[in-house]
Design a protein around this motif. Sequence first.
Motif, PDB file in Angstrom:
ATOM      1  N   TYR A  73      27.796  -3.248 -20.197  1.00  0.00           N
ATOM      2  CA  TYR A  73      27.302  -4.152 -21.226  1.00  0.00           C
ATOM      3  C   TYR A  73      25.807  -3.910 -21.334  1.00  0.00           C
ATOM      4  CZ  TYR A  73      31.757  -6.657 -21.050  1.00  0.00           C
ATOM      5  OH  TYR A  73      33.093  -6.987 -21.119  1.00  0.00           O
ATOM      6  N   GLY A  74      25.425  -3.161 -22.351  1.00  0.00           N
ATOM      7  CA  GLY A  74      24.027  -2.761 -22.436  1.00  0.00           C
ATOM      8  C   GLY A  74      23.678  -1.857 -21.268  1.00  0.00           C
ATOM      9  N   GLU A  75      22.669  -2.260 -20.508  1.00  0.00           N
ATOM     10  CA  GLU A  75      22.248  -1.459 -19.348  1.00  0.00           C
ATOM     11  C   GLU A  75      22.915  -1.917 -18.058  1.00  0.00           C
ATOM     12  OE1 GLU A  75      18.026  -1.549 -19.146  1.00  0.00           O
ATOM     13  OE2 GLU A  75      17.733  -0.468 -21.034  1.00  0.00           O
ATOM     14  N   ARG A  76      23.789  -2.929 -18.162  1.00  0.00           N
ATOM     15  CA  ARG A  76      24.422  -3.471 -16.957  1.00  0.00           C
ATOM     16  C   ARG A  76      25.817  -2.878 -16.777  1.00  0.00           C
ATOM     17  NH1 ARG A  76      27.485  -8.214 -15.531  1.00  0.00           N
ATOM     18  NH2 ARG A  76      27.560  -8.813 -17.750  1.00  0.00           N
ATOM     19  N   ALA A  77      26.019  -2.185 -15.673  1.00  0.00           N
ATOM     20  CA  ALA A  77      27.323  -1.605 -15.367  1.00  0.00           C
ATOM     21  C   ALA A  77      28.210  -2.672 -14.729  1.00  0.00           C
ATOM     22  CB  ALA A  77      27.164  -0.426 -14.413  1.00  0.00           C
ATOM     23  N   VAL A  78      29.359  -2.934 -15.348  1.00  0.00           N
ATOM     24  CA  VAL A  78      30.254  -3.941 -14.797  1.00  0.00           C
ATOM     25  C   VAL A  78      31.504  -3.345 -14.157  1.00  0.00           C
ATOM     26  CG1 VAL A  78      29.491  -5.831 -16.265  1.00  0.00           C
ATOM     27  CG2 VAL A  78      31.271  -4.293 -17.088  1.00  0.00           C
ATOM     28  N   LEU A  79      31.867  -2.123 -14.539  1.00  0.00           N
ATOM     29  CA  LEU A  79      32.943  -1.391 -13.875  1.00  0.00           C
ATOM     30  C   LEU A  79      32.480   0.030 -13.636  1.00  0.00           C
ATOM     31  CD1 LEU A  79      36.386  -2.284 -15.508  1.00  0.00           C
ATOM     32  CD2 LEU A  79      35.500  -3.027 -13.305  1.00  0.00           C
ATOM     33  N   ARG A  80      32.870   0.564 -12.469  1.00  0.00           N
ATOM     34  CA  ARG A  80      32.408   1.893 -12.097  1.00  0.00           C
ATOM     35  C   ARG A  80      33.561   2.717 -11.529  1.00  0.00           C
ATOM     36  NH1 ARG A  80      26.703   0.459  -9.540  1.00  0.00           N
ATOM     37  NH2 ARG A  80      26.550  -1.717 -10.081  1.00  0.00           N
ATOM     38  N   ASP A  81      33.907   3.782 -12.203  1.00  0.00           N
ATOM     39  CA  ASP A  81      34.823   4.796 -11.685  1.00  0.00           C
ATOM     40  C   ASP A  81      36.122   4.191 -11.139  1.00  0.00           C
ATOM     41  OD1 ASP A  81      35.631   7.385 -11.144  1.00  0.00           O
ATOM     42  OD2 ASP A  81      34.831   7.345  -9.102  1.00  0.00           O
ATOM     43  N   VAL A  82      36.827   3.430 -11.986  1.00  0.00           N
ATOM     44  CA  VAL A  82      38.094   2.822 -11.586  1.00  0.00           C
ATOM     45  C   VAL A  82      39.236   3.735 -12.024  1.00  0.00           C
ATOM     46  CG1 VAL A  82      39.643   0.847 -11.856  1.00  0.00           C
ATOM     47  CG2 VAL A  82      37.153   0.496 -11.735  1.00  0.00           C
ATOM     48  N   SER A  83      40.002   4.196 -11.053  1.00  0.00           N
ATOM     49  CA  SER A  83      41.187   5.010 -11.335  1.00  0.00           C
ATOM     50  C   SER A  83      42.374   4.413 -10.583  1.00  0.00           C
ATOM     51  CB  SER A  83      40.977   6.462 -10.887  1.00  0.00           C
ATOM     52  OG  SER A  83      39.981   7.098 -11.653  1.00  0.00           O
ATOM     53  N   LEU A  84      43.377   4.004 -11.319  1.00  0.00           N
ATOM     54  CA  LEU A  84      44.577   3.447 -10.683  1.00  0.00           C
ATOM     55  C   LEU A  84      45.702   3.375 -11.699  1.00  0.00           C
ATOM     56  CD1 LEU A  84      44.677   0.331 -11.876  1.00  0.00           C
ATOM     57  CD2 LEU A  84      43.034  -0.096 -10.067  1.00  0.00           C
ATOM     58  N   THR A  85      46.911   3.187 -11.183  1.00  0.00           N
ATOM     59  CA  THR A  85      48.095   3.017 -12.011  1.00  0.00           C
ATOM     60  C   THR A  85      48.754   1.702 -11.636  1.00  0.00           C
ATOM     61  OG1 THR A  85      48.480   5.400 -12.168  1.00  0.00           O
ATOM     62  CG2 THR A  85      50.358   3.961 -12.612  1.00  0.00           C
ATOM     63  N   LEU A  86      49.093   0.895 -12.632  1.00  0.00           N
ATOM     64  CA  LEU A  86      49.791  -0.362 -12.401  1.00  0.00           C
ATOM     65  C   LEU A  86      51.256  -0.180 -12.794  1.00  0.00           C
ATOM     66  CD1 LEU A  86      47.236  -2.948 -13.882  1.00  0.00           C
ATOM     67  CD2 LEU A  86      47.447  -2.159 -11.517  1.00  0.00           C
ATOM     68  N   ALA A  87      52.128  -0.253 -11.812  1.00  0.00           N
ATOM     69  CA  ALA A  87      53.553  -0.096 -12.081  1.00  0.00           C
ATOM     70  C   ALA A  87      54.370  -1.247 -11.503  1.00  0.00           C
ATOM     71  CB  ALA A  87      54.046   1.224 -11.483  1.00  0.00           C
ATOM     72  N   GLU A  88      53.712  -2.171 -10.801  1.00  0.00           N
ATOM     73  CA  GLU A  88      54.418  -3.264 -10.139  1.00  0.00           C
ATOM     74  C   GLU A  88      54.716  -4.402 -11.110  1.00  0.00           C
ATOM     75  OE1 GLU A  88      52.276  -0.790  -7.337  1.00  0.00           O
ATOM     76  OE2 GLU A  88      51.613  -1.909  -9.096  1.00  0.00           O
ATOM     77  N   HIS A  89      55.657  -5.245 -10.720  1.00  0.00           N
ATOM     78  CA  HIS A  89      56.075  -6.372 -11.560  1.00  0.00           C
ATOM     79  C   HIS A  89      54.992  -7.449 -11.620  1.00  0.00           C
ATOM     80  CE1 HIS A  89      58.526  -9.276 -13.523  1.00  0.00           C
ATOM     81  NE2 HIS A  89      58.855  -9.980 -12.455  1.00  0.00           N
TER      82      HIS A  89
END
Length: 221
Positions: A8-24
Motif C-alpha cells: 500500500y504505497g510504500e508500505r509492504a503488507v505481504l512479502r513473498d507468500v507462496s502456498l496452495t490452499l486445498a483443505e476444507h
Amino acid sequence: MREVAHDYGERAVLRDVSLTLAEHRVGVVGANGSGKSTFARLLNGLVVPTSGTVLVDGLDTRTQLREVRRRVGFVFQDPDAQIVHPTVAEDVEFGLTNLGVPPQERARRVEEVLVRYGLAGHRDHPAHLLSGGQKQLLAIAGVLVMGPQRVVFDEPTTLLDLANTRRVARVIDELEHDVVVVTHQLDLLAGFDRVLVFDDGRVAADGTPAETVRWYVDRMS
C-alpha cells in the motif's frame, strides 16, 4: 499463491507468500497489521498482488476476476459494508438480479436462504434495523445465495456478542463449502484442517490448529 507481495504505497503488507490452499477449512490468525486481511482479500480479487500471481482453479485474479468471484464469496467483518438494499429480501436478491437469474428461480433461492438463516420472518424488514447478529447472517445469506464454491470470512464475529458469535460459528461449521476464516477468536478454529499464522507480512507458521495456535499464543505471550 506464487511469490505474492502486496504494497500500500510504500508500505509492504505481504512479502513473498507462496502456498496452495486445498483443505476444507483453513483458519488465518495474526496480530493487527500482520497482513492477514490483505491475504484474505487477495483470494477473490478484492485486492490484486503488487507482484506474483493468485490463481483460483487456474483462473488469474488479475485477468479473470468475474469468474473468480463466482467461485469465491467474501463476508466482511462489518455487515453494513455489504448490505446495500433497503429490505432484507431485496438485499439477498440483488446479486442474483445482476447475474440475470430468472425471477422464479431468484424467488426460490432467496426464500430458501432466508429460511435457512432464520430471516424469513424479516424478509420485508428494513435491513438497517436488524440486530448486529441478524445483519451478519444477512451478509452471509447474500453471499451464499450466489452459489460460490468457497467462502472467505474476514473476522466475521469481531463485532458480535457471545451469543451471536456462537451462532455465526455454527453457521460456518455447518457449511459444505470450503472456507477460509480470518479471526482473532482462536476457539473458532477447533476442528479446522489447517491454520496459517501471519507475522510481518509473511506466513510464520502453517499447520494443524493444535500446532499453530499454540505457537501463536506462545509468540504473543
